[in-house]
Design a protein around this motif. Structure first.
Motif, short mmCIF file in Angstrom:
data_model
loop_
_atom_site.label_atom_id
_atom_site.label_comp_id
_atom_site.label_asym_id
_atom_site.label_seq_id
_atom_site.Cartn_x
_atom_site.Cartn_y
_atom_site.Cartn_z
N TYR A 474 0.96 -1.34 -0.05
CA TYR A 474 -0.06 -0.08 0.14
C TYR A 474 0.70 1.21 -0.05
O TYR A 474 1.57 1.33 0.86
CB TYR A 474 -0.76 -0.16 1.28
CG TYR A 474 -1.69 1.25 1.51
CD1 TYR A 474 -2.59 1.75 0.66
CD2 TYR A 474 -1.38 2.20 2.62
CE1 TYR A 474 -3.37 2.97 0.92
CE2 TYR A 474 -2.03 3.44 2.98
CZ TYR A 474 -2.99 3.76 1.85
OH TYR A 474 -3.48 4.87 1.98
N LYS A 475 0.44 2.18 -0.87
CA LYS A 475 1.33 3.41 -1.13
C LYS A 475 0.38 4.60 -0.68
O LYS A 475 -1.05 4.58 -1.36
CB LYS A 475 1.87 3.78 -2.24
CG LYS A 475 3.19 2.89 -2.50
CD LYS A 475 3.61 2.98 -4.05
CE LYS A 475 4.71 2.09 -4.17
NZ LYS A 475 5.40 2.18 -5.44
N ARG A 480 1.78 8.15 -4.70
CA ARG A 480 1.55 7.21 -5.88
C ARG A 480 1.89 7.80 -7.12
O ARG A 480 1.94 9.02 -6.86
CB ARG A 480 -0.09 6.84 -6.18
CG ARG A 480 -0.41 5.87 -4.91
CD ARG A 480 -2.04 5.61 -5.01
NE ARG A 480 -2.65 4.94 -4.01
CZ ARG A 480 -3.81 4.88 -3.73
NH1 ARG A 480 -4.67 5.20 -4.55
NH2 ARG A 480 -4.31 4.27 -2.52
N PHE A 590 -6.57 0.23 4.36
CA PHE A 590 -5.27 0.11 4.52
C PHE A 590 -4.80 1.02 5.79
O PHE A 590 -4.01 0.68 6.35
CB PHE A 590 -4.52 0.60 3.42
CG PHE A 590 -4.43 -0.67 2.27
CD1 PHE A 590 -3.78 -2.04 2.63
CD2 PHE A 590 -5.03 -0.65 1.30
CE1 PHE A 590 -3.93 -2.88 1.73
CE2 PHE A 590 -5.00 -1.61 0.48
CZ PHE A 590 -4.25 -2.67 0.63
#
Length: 736
Positions: A474-475, A480, A590
């Motif tokens: 996860y970013k 991103r 997330f």
């Protein structure tokens, strides 16, 4: 002969004589019985040679007639006479002495008919429930006694009355300490002249006026359970040991009525002060130990279902089918009784009984069998465990069975902690055993387990490892990279990958009917709710296997649509089971996940993925079972499991693998091996037709294991595509 003539003459006189008032008639018959004991000198003549049975029958008829002539609930003079003069006490004394011989049968029959035919509640009366309690103690004392039939009928009518008015059961919980104090006094009372009413009033009244005189209708008034005798249960338990199968069944029915009573004191006494738990578990263990050491798993799986008490059998026929069939049916029949008893029992009793089965049968008897090293023993015991899982339906027993197999831990698994529950570890290892038979049987056992309505099964095997979604990378939004044509610049569109460039028209979901429920195209590759566009997912699975490795399009009736119907039905069934578990509809955000913790897929998924990775080198039957278990998991409506097993587009964290990633590796290996096999496509088609029974077995084909593995792989990909489509369709139709 003379006694019969006397009886006939007496009936004739009674018929011709003017009718007396009912009470006088009732008293007359009772006096006739008591006079017999005063006047007779021959106490060895059987009761059937006397007029006592006739007088008892007349008394019963009078009581029934009297009740019919009065308003409901009103006690007539005959019933008042019976209660006031403690006639039941006297009859109990005569029955206990069995004087004249056969009197016990007559007394039991009289009590049974009285309780069964009189509509007004009799048990609350002290002069009824006290002699009833005493008579209960006489039942089951001697196995195969001539009075067994009357004893079980009497006990069952008492159970039926308690079922109607459960609070009455408190009258039948007897204090052990007070019972011991009064034992001698009661014994002396029993030795009194049989013609005098045996009330027991002095002995019991002097020591325990409260427990005898006052109704114990509430738990506060009931006797403490740890010092209680539950004689009704004890007598029924004794009768379950009868050699007469009909008596055993009736005794089991009586126990089932008693465990369902909602009185807490009775429930505690039942589980703590009686041998009910011991009976269930010891008999289960003895039936299990009577089974042959080696049995064909197919025989165990396919033997007809048996409802307890209804197993009619023929020893010769059973032995002709397979050795041990009779023993297996006996075991499964008793297991069914235990299961039904626990299902009917009050919650606290059900928990106690189920825990006893776990501790005294599963752990002490079955676990050593499952942990042994003999392959024959492992195979038989695993097949029996699978059959047990299939048959168990009560919630409490299922939970204890699951705890026995998987343990009670629900914390995330670690690779170092997979041996914490030795049996769980051993069974999962057996899914990848050197013996294919053991692997298949253990996988079937887990497949059976996955179909049971227990959240703990899924939590223990798979969900606890996926809770934090740390399989995905996860970013944050600001980190991103910019999108190119709706995708990150370093991502690869699977449809443009050389591996998937040869899409056949049959495999693409181009029909508007297929896509009618798909969401509109978004600029981002994944939608905001975490669901990738369904048609891309479906095509990703359908296009995984290259065209030269496909054979289903050449055989009629093996298309992708055949899996849609099955997937729809199975998913609907799973949703019905899982809806009470309050699973969230969307993956956990997330931002709320602990992504720093290392990801371990869990022992169960690890073994399944390892097996899946060897699909081209494993026997056909093993592959079928591995893919069957994985498809069951994929059908579950849990968002994390769905994402991990069915989303090809998730960004996996370094070192992690998903089901799709495993299949991609298999396909890559397949493409390298295809070119080494001459005439690959014709051989593949021939193998498929042979598997379907469309071609007779002929000459052996080389690389048959690989070819069968390719066929299973193609079918599995179609099945996963169908599951993904059905699940998306269901979620989109129910979303607001």
């Amino acid at each position: 002969m003379f006694s019969k003539f006397t009886s006939i003459l007496q009936h004739a006189v009674e018929a011709l004589a003017p009718s007396l008032p009912l009470q006088e008639d009732f008293v007359y018959h009772w006096k006739a019985i008591t006079h017999y004991y005063i006047e007779t000198s021959d106490d060895k003549a059987p009761v059937t040679d006397t007029n006592i049975p006739s007088h008892l029958e007349q008394m019963l008829d009078i009581l029934i007639q009297e009740e019919g002539e009065r308003e409901s609930g009103e006690t007539g003079p005959c019933m008042e006479y019976l209660l006031h003069h403690k006639i039941l006490e006297t009859l109990y004394t005569l029955g206990k002495a069995d004087c004249p011989p056969g009197m016990k049968q007559q007394v039991l029959s009289f009590y049974t008919k009285l309780l069964g035919r009189i509509r007004q509640p009799l048990l609350p009366h002290i002069n009824v429930h006290r002699p009833v309690q005493k008579l209960i103690r006489l039942c089951g004392e001697v196995l195969a006694a001539p009075t067994e039939n009357e004893e079980i009928q009497f006990l069952c009518i008492v159970c039926a009355k308690l079922k109607q008015d459960p609070y009455l059961v408190n009258f039948f919980l007897e204090n052990k300490v007070k019972r011991a104090d009064t034992k001698e006094a009661v014994a002396e009372g029993d030795k009194d002249d049989p013609s005098a009413p045996d009330t027991g009033q002095n002995a019991l009244g002097a020591t325990s006026p409260t427990s005898s005189e006052e109704p114990a209708a509430t738990p506060g008034n009931s006797v403490p359970n740890n010092n209680s005798n539950y004689n009704l249960v004890s007598s029924l338990l004794n009768l379950t040991k009868s050699p007469d199968g009909r008596i055993v069944v009736k005794a089991c029915e009586g126990l089932m009525l008693l465990v369902s009573l909602p009185e807490p004191a009775a429930t505690r006494c039942l589980t703590e002060s009686t041998e009910l738990c011991e009976l269930l578990t010891s008999r289960l263990a003895s039936f299990y130990q009577a089974l042959p050491q080696s049995m064909d798993p197919l025989d165990i799986e396919t033997v007809e279902s048996v409802n307890w008490g209804l197993d009619v059998y023929n020893l010769k026929e059973d032995a002709a089918v397979f050795a041990g069939k009779r023993a297996l049916i006996s075991f499964l029949s008793w297991l069914d009784y235990c299961d039904q008893l626990i299902k009917e029992a009050q919650k606290s009793a059900a928990v106690a009984l189920a825990r006893a089965v776990r501790e005294r049968f599963f752990m002490s008897i079955m676990e050593p069998q499952l942990m042994q090293t003999s392959e024959v023993g492992i195979l038989t015991s695993t097949a029996l465990l699978s059959r047990i899982i299939r048959q168990v339906s009560s919630e409490a027993l299922l939970q204890e069975t699951v705890y026995f197999i998987l343990g009670e831990d629900t914390a995330p698994e670690t690779s170092a902690g997979i041996t914490q529950v030795p049996l769980r570890h051993r069974l999962i290892e057996h899914c990848d055993h050197l013996s294919d038979e053991i692997s298949i049987m253990t996988l079937r056992m887990f497949e059976q387990l996955l179909q049971k309505p227990s959240q703990h099964i899924l939590q223990s095997l798979v969900l606890r490892s996926l809770e934090e979604r740390n399989y995905a990378e996860y970013k944050p939004q600001d980190e991103r990279e910019p999108l190119e044509n709706g995708q990150p610049h370093d991502s690869v569109d699977l449809e443009e990958d050389p591996l998937f460039s040869d899409l056949s028209p049959d495999n693409r979901l181009s029909s508007p009917d297929w896509l009618s429920c798909s969401p509109p195209q978004h600029s981002e590759h994944a939608k905001s709710d975490g669901k990738t566009e369904v048609h891309k997912i479906v095509n990703s699975f359908l296009c995984l296997v290259p065209d030269e490795a496909k054979s289903s399009y050449q055989v009629e009736g093996t298309g992708y649509d055949t899996y849609l119907r099955d997937a729809h039905r199975q998913f609907r069934d799973y949703c019905g089971v899982c809806q009470k578990w309050d699973w969230r509809g969307h993956p956990k955000p997330f931002e709320k996940c602990n992504l720093e913790s290392p990801f371990f897929e869990g022992h169960f998924l690890k073994v399944l993925f390892d097996r899946m990775g060897r699909i081209l080198d494993q026997p056909y039957d093993v592959n079928l079972q591995v893919t069957s278990v994985l498809s069951k998991l994929a059908l579950l409506p849990h968002p994390h499991l769905h994402e991990y097993l069915l989303d090809p587009y998730i960004n996996l964290a370094p070192g992690c693998r998903s089901l799709f990633a495993v299949i991609v590796r298999v396909v890559g290996d397949l493409m390298l091996r295809i070119h080494r096999i001459p005439d690959f496509t014709p051989k593949l088609l021939l193998v498929r037709k042979r598997l379907l029974g469309m071609e007779p077995e002929g000459l052996a084909i080389d690389h048959v294991t690989l070819l069968e593995g390719v066929i299973v792989l193609e079918e599995f990909c179609k099945e996963l595509a169908a599951i993904a489509f059905v699940k998306f369709h269901a979620s989109s139709s129910t979303s607001p």
